[in-house]
Design a protein around this motif. Structure first.
Motif, PDB file in Angstrom:
ATOM      1  N   LEU A 296       0.823  -1.205   0.000  1.00  0.00           N
ATOM      2  CA  LEU A 296       0.000   0.000   0.000  1.00  0.00           C
ATOM      3  C   LEU A 296       0.864   1.264   0.000  1.00  0.00           C
ATOM      4  O   LEU A 296       0.504   2.276  -0.624  1.00  0.00           O
ATOM      5  N   MET A 297       1.994   1.202   0.680  1.00  0.00           N
ATOM      6  CA  MET A 297       2.904   2.338   0.724  1.00  0.00           C
ATOM      7  C   MET A 297       3.500   2.607  -0.662  1.00  0.00           C
ATOM      8  O   MET A 297       3.597   3.764  -1.103  1.00  0.00           O
ATOM      9  N   ILE A 298       3.880   1.550  -1.365  1.00  0.00           N
ATOM     10  CA  ILE A 298       4.405   1.698  -2.720  1.00  0.00           C
ATOM     11  C   ILE A 298       3.326   2.241  -3.643  1.00  0.00           C
ATOM     12  O   ILE A 298       3.560   3.160  -4.441  1.00  0.00           O
ATOM     13  N   GLU A 299       2.133   1.667  -3.549  1.00  0.00           N
ATOM     14  CA  GLU A 299       1.031   2.114  -4.407  1.00  0.00           C
ATOM     15  C   GLU A 299       0.732   3.590  -4.196  1.00  0.00           C
ATOM     16  O   GLU A 299       0.472   4.330  -5.162  1.00  0.00           O
ATOM     17  N   ALA A 300       0.768   4.034  -2.944  1.00  0.00           N
ATOM     18  CA  ALA A 300       0.491   5.437  -2.648  1.00  0.00           C
ATOM     19  C   ALA A 300       1.505   6.356  -3.329  1.00  0.00           C
ATOM     20  O   ALA A 300       1.159   7.448  -3.794  1.00  0.00           O
ATOM     21  N   GLU A 301       2.752   5.887  -3.405  1.00  0.00           N
ATOM     22  CA  GLU A 301       3.809   6.719  -3.993  1.00  0.00           C
ATOM     23  C   GLU A 301       3.742   6.753  -5.515  1.00  0.00           C
ATOM     24  O   GLU A 301       4.067   7.774  -6.133  1.00  0.00           O
ATOM     25  N   VAL A 302       3.317   5.658  -6.134  1.00  0.00           N
ATOM     26  CA  VAL A 302       3.360   5.586  -7.601  1.00  0.00           C
ATOM     27  C   VAL A 302       1.966   5.634  -8.232  1.00  0.00           C
ATOM     28  O   VAL A 302       1.831   5.408  -9.431  1.00  0.00           O
ATOM     29  N   ARG A 303       0.947   5.943  -7.451  1.00  0.00           N
ATOM     30  CA  ARG A 303      -0.416   5.921  -7.990  1.00  0.00           C
ATOM     31  C   ARG A 303      -0.574   6.737  -9.278  1.00  0.00           C
ATOM     32  O   ARG A 303      -1.317   6.303 -10.185  1.00  0.00           O
ATOM     33  N   PRO A 304       0.082   7.898  -9.433  1.00  0.00           N
ATOM     34  CA  PRO A 304      -0.072   8.640 -10.693  1.00  0.00           C
ATOM     35  C   PRO A 304       0.356   7.847 -11.928  1.00  0.00           C
ATOM     36  O   PRO A 304      -0.040   8.191 -13.053  1.00  0.00           O
ATOM     37  N   HIS A 305       1.167   6.807 -11.740  1.00  0.00           N
ATOM     38  CA  HIS A 305       1.656   6.006 -12.865  1.00  0.00           C
ATOM     39  C   HIS A 305       0.846   4.719 -13.056  1.00  0.00           C
ATOM     40  O   HIS A 305       1.199   3.895 -13.904  1.00  0.00           O
ATOM     41  N   LEU A 306      -0.223   4.560 -12.279  1.00  0.00           N
ATOM     42  CA  LEU A 306      -1.031   3.341 -12.324  1.00  0.00           C
ATOM     43  C   LEU A 306      -2.397   3.633 -12.937  1.00  0.00           C
ATOM     44  O   LEU A 306      -2.784   4.802 -13.065  1.00  0.00           O
ATOM     45  N   PRO A 307      -3.143   2.596 -13.324  1.00  0.00           N
ATOM     46  CA  PRO A 307      -4.467   2.819 -13.892  1.00  0.00           C
ATOM     47  C   PRO A 307      -5.368   3.608 -12.943  1.00  0.00           C
ATOM     48  O   PRO A 307      -5.276   3.457 -11.718  1.00  0.00           O
ATOM     49  N   ALA A 308      -6.237   4.425 -13.502  1.00  0.00           N
ATOM     50  CA  ALA A 308      -7.150   5.223 -12.682  1.00  0.00           C
ATOM     51  C   ALA A 308      -8.240   4.360 -12.058  1.00  0.00           C
ATOM     52  O   ALA A 308      -8.761   4.701 -10.986  1.00  0.00           O
ATOM     53  N   ASP A 309      -8.562   3.252 -12.709  1.00  0.00           N
ATOM     54  CA  ASP A 309      -9.628   2.370 -12.233  1.00  0.00           C
ATOM     55  C   ASP A 309      -9.217   1.702 -10.917  1.00  0.00           C
ATOM     56  O   ASP A 309      -8.259   0.922 -10.885  1.00  0.00           O
ATOM     57  N   PRO A 310      -9.927   1.967  -9.813  1.00  0.00           N
ATOM     58  CA  PRO A 310      -9.553   1.369  -8.531  1.00  0.00           C
ATOM     59  C   PRO A 310      -9.636  -0.161  -8.528  1.00  0.00           C
ATOM     60  O   PRO A 310      -8.861  -0.823  -7.837  1.00  0.00           O
ATOM     61  N   LYS A 311     -10.555  -0.718  -9.312  1.00  0.00           N
ATOM     62  CA  LYS A 311     -10.675  -2.178  -9.358  1.00  0.00           C
ATOM     63  C   LYS A 311      -9.467  -2.801 -10.051  1.00  0.00           C
ATOM     64  O   LYS A 311      -9.003  -3.874  -9.658  1.00  0.00           O
ATOM     65  N   ALA A 312      -8.947  -2.133 -11.063  1.00  0.00           N
ATOM     66  CA  ALA A 312      -7.755  -2.626 -11.749  1.00  0.00           C
ATOM     67  C   ALA A 312      -6.553  -2.581 -10.821  1.00  0.00           C
ATOM     68  O   ALA A 312      -5.756  -3.524 -10.757  1.00  0.00           O
ATOM     69  N   ARG A 313      -6.419  -1.480 -10.073  1.00  0.00           N
ATOM     70  CA  ARG A 313      -5.308  -1.378  -9.129  1.00  0.00           C
ATOM     71  C   ARG A 313      -5.419  -2.449  -8.045  1.00  0.00           C
ATOM     72  O   ARG A 313      -4.429  -3.079  -7.670  1.00  0.00           O
ATOM     73  N   ALA A 314      -6.626  -2.647  -7.542  1.00  0.00           N
ATOM     74  CA  ALA A 314      -6.837  -3.643  -6.485  1.00  0.00           C
ATOM     75  C   ALA A 314      -6.469  -5.044  -6.971  1.00  0.00           C
ATOM     76  O   ALA A 314      -5.820  -5.814  -6.251  1.00  0.00           O
TER      77      ALA A 314
END
Length: 208
Positions: free
Chosen positions: A78-96
């Protein structure tokens, strides 16, 4: 000697999936063991050396460490995801979906501890899936807010009186937060997080 040299010389950043999995696995083990052992040594004071040699106490401490490891891995992800979220898909289900796969891979990289041989990690996997449903729909949290889960899990399994646990809650929460923030710096040195985010993003799209 080679290990010592490797710890002194700057490491080249990695960006591949396997390196990130290992950094999370090793970090979760390091954080859970360090936090649990330091807390119980401080709490037991003069009785510490005798307690740590007691077989029953030792087994309870192992359980505390491994249960903490399972949640520390969640918190690091979760800590990594919080830092790189701008580079990840906008869809929360895809990220999950992508983070759930990453967590399962991290757990699979570690041999099951003795007390979980029969049941495996299914309950903590389901727990993380539920956390992801909540976290991915909200703004990312800072490490000190995320790591509260690890601190509380360590306290839940610490082999000490429940009244003592309650009194020590904030101390343990703050200590664990400090350790996670410190390890965040280590992750940034070991892993090219933006490059890894691109790989993670591809996986998120594939499994969503």
């Amino acid at each position: 000697m080679l290990d010592l040299i490797g710890s002194i010389l700057p490491r080249r950043q990695s960006s591949d999936w396997a390196s990130a999995v290992e950094a999370i696995r090793a970090g979760a083990a390091f954080l859970a063991q360090g936090a649990s052992y330091s807390y119980l040594r401080a709490r037991s004071l003069m009785a510490g050396p005798r307690l740590f040699q007691d077989e029953g106490f030792g087994f309870a401490l192992k359980i505390c460490k491994w249960e903490g490891f399972a949640v520390a891995a969640q918190d690091l992800i979760l800590m990594i995801e919080a830092e790189v979220r701008p580079h990840l898909p906008a869809d929360p289900k895809a990220r999950a979906a992508g983070l759930a796969e990453l967590y399962r891979t991290v757990l699979a990289a570690e041999e099951l501890p003795e007390h979980r041989k029969e049941r495996g990690w299914d309950d903590v996997i389901e727990e993380f899936d539920r956390r992801l449903e909540v976290y991915m729909d909200k703004p990312p949290l800072k490490p000190d807010a995320i790591s509260i889960a690890t601190a509380l899990r360590l306290l839940d399994h610490a082999p000490i009186d429940s009244a003592v646990r309650e009194a020590d809650k904030m101390m343990v929460v703050n200590n664990v937060a400090f350790r996670f923030i410190d390890y965040q710096s280590t992750l940034r040195k070991r892993i090219d997080l933006v490059a890894f985010a691109r790989q993670l993003s591809d996986r998120m799209v594939a499994v969503s």
